[in-house]
Design a protein around this motif. Structure first.
Motif, PDB file in Angstrom:
ATOM      1  N   ARG A 187     -20.617 -98.131  43.511  1.00 44.46           N
ATOM      2  CA  ARG A 187     -22.296 -96.920  43.848  1.00 44.46           C
ATOM      3  C   ARG A 187     -22.127 -96.341  44.956  1.00 44.46           C
ATOM      4  O   ARG A 187     -22.878 -97.420  45.754  1.00 44.46           O
ATOM      5  CB  ARG A 187     -22.518 -97.028  42.606  1.00 44.46           C
ATOM      6  N   SER A 188     -22.105 -95.703  45.619  1.00 45.21           N
ATOM      7  CA  SER A 188     -22.857 -95.193  47.275  1.00 45.21           C
ATOM      8  C   SER A 188     -23.968 -95.015  46.836  1.00 45.21           C
ATOM      9  O   SER A 188     -24.316 -94.619  47.695  1.00 45.21           O
ATOM     10  CB  SER A 188     -21.811 -94.288  47.994  1.00 45.21           C
ATOM     11  N   SER A 189     -25.113 -94.219  45.973  1.00 48.32           N
ATOM     12  CA  SER A 189     -25.322 -93.960  45.233  1.00 48.32           C
ATOM     13  C   SER A 189     -26.504 -95.644  45.748  1.00 48.32           C
ATOM     14  O   SER A 189     -27.713 -94.873  46.257  1.00 48.32           O
ATOM     15  CB  SER A 189     -26.295 -93.244  43.862  1.00 48.32           C
ATOM     16  N   GLN A 238     -19.531-100.283  48.867  1.00 43.54           N
ATOM     17  CA  GLN A 238     -19.728 -98.893  48.921  1.00 43.54           C
ATOM     18  C   GLN A 238     -18.323 -98.230  49.801  1.00 43.54           C
ATOM     19  O   GLN A 238     -17.886 -96.084  49.098  1.00 43.54           O
ATOM     20  CB  GLN A 238     -20.824 -97.945  49.265  1.00 43.54           C
TER      21      GLN A 238
END
Lengths: 192, 192
Positions: free
Chosen positions: A148-150, A142
């Motif tokens: 995805r950083s979500s 991330q």
DNA sequence: TATAGTTTAGAATGATCGGTATAGACTATC
DNA sequence: GATAGTCTATACCGATCATTCTAAACTATA
């Protein structure tokens, strides 16, 4: 003075590990271990103390191997690829083993109530380290923008761990290669 | 003429199931089964034939219970809720059991090489039915618009199955309730 | 070559295993 | 009360278990 010890203790533990891995603690008899290690009854007791003690040594060796493998993957310095390679190797190892031994550690985990605290601690620690490795991979991925950083790193790491457990357990004879690979592919898709 | 059989065979199988479930096939001795069922040695052999035969009957009973549970969930006629309830009940059951017996079927699955084809077939069939149930839920949910239709029902069903296996295996003493619930929550999120 | 310590093979031990057999207590029918 | 069949308790069987022990074979040093 007499001679030195003549057999290789490490090799003996390695061989004993194979026996315990294949049969489990209870079903592995001392005779099995004698045959598997090629070491005489007396020498075995003299060198390792007894069945329980030898089992712990075998499990520790397995644990050290696991640790080394994770370190190798982490040294790739490519977290996403490391996770992917991890799953591929698990499926490959599971399928390649004609004896369907599964994972020594998870086998022991399912049998955990039959063991003492020392064994319990080795297993718990091993599982935690796999989970921590997965989490680290996700977090580093991330930070690099590869993942995805979500995504919730902690929870996803647990999901991936679950997939590994399932591949190892169901790979013992319930699922064939295609189904195992399907689980692995789903795992990889989780971090896409 | 003499009297009829006096003890309840179904109850005896139920009690034997508890013993096998807790200890596993090998570790459950005939003495354990005598104590657990309250039935005399001779009567037990007369009624059930032997240890192996009693084990199969116990496993079949467990399998029937599982089947009934899935049917109940399916009767909810709300696929998404059914999956959610399924996972909650698995976590609840796992945590509630102070003996950490896990799932009798998965325990047997991990030990599958020690059993004969009959047992193997019961386990394989049981796992397949759980997977099919999950898949049906997803597909019906998709048809109703409750679940994303972009999702691969077959692959997702396998992932959910993996989560169940992991909860059951790690719940035997490696993970505590919070971690198990986290896996279950991740599973639910998969079908969001 | 004598010695000390390690190897080996295997006997012995006491426990427990699954399974069988026996003998008497019990109970429903006649 | 006699009878037939099922119950219980327990002894028994051969096998196997983990562990200990004994005694001979072996080998490096002195």
């Amino acid at each position: 003075m007499p001679w030195e010890k003549s057999f290789d203790e490490d090799l003996a533990v390695e061989n004993a590990m194979q026996v315990f891995w294949k049969k489990g603690f209870d079903s592995a008899s001392i005779s099995d271990l004698i045959e598997g290690t090629g070491i005489n009854r007396g020498s075995l007791y003299n060198a390792f103390g007894g069945k329980q003690s030898l089992f712990v040594k075998a499990l520790l060796k397995y644990d050290a191997d696991r640790q080394a493998m994770l370190a190798r993957l982490e040294a790739l310095d490519d977290p996403k690829k490391a996770i992917s390679a991890f799953f591929d190797s698990i499926v490959a190892n599971t399928v390649a083993d004609e004896q369907h031994k599964g994972c020594f550690m998870f086998n022991t985990a399912l049998d955990i109530s039959a063991h003492d605290n020392e064994v319990r601690q080795i297993v718990t620690n091993g599982v935690s380290e796999i989970e921590a490795f997965l989490r680290r991979c996700i977090e580093v991925g991330q930070a690099r923008g590869d993942i995805r950083s979500s995504m919730d790193a902690k929870a996803t790491a647990k999901s991936l761990l679950a997939m590994i457990v399932a591949i190892r357990v169901l790979g013992r004879g319930v699922f064939a290669e295609a189904a195992l690979q399907e689980i692995a592919d789903q795992a990889k898709r989780l971090i896409e």
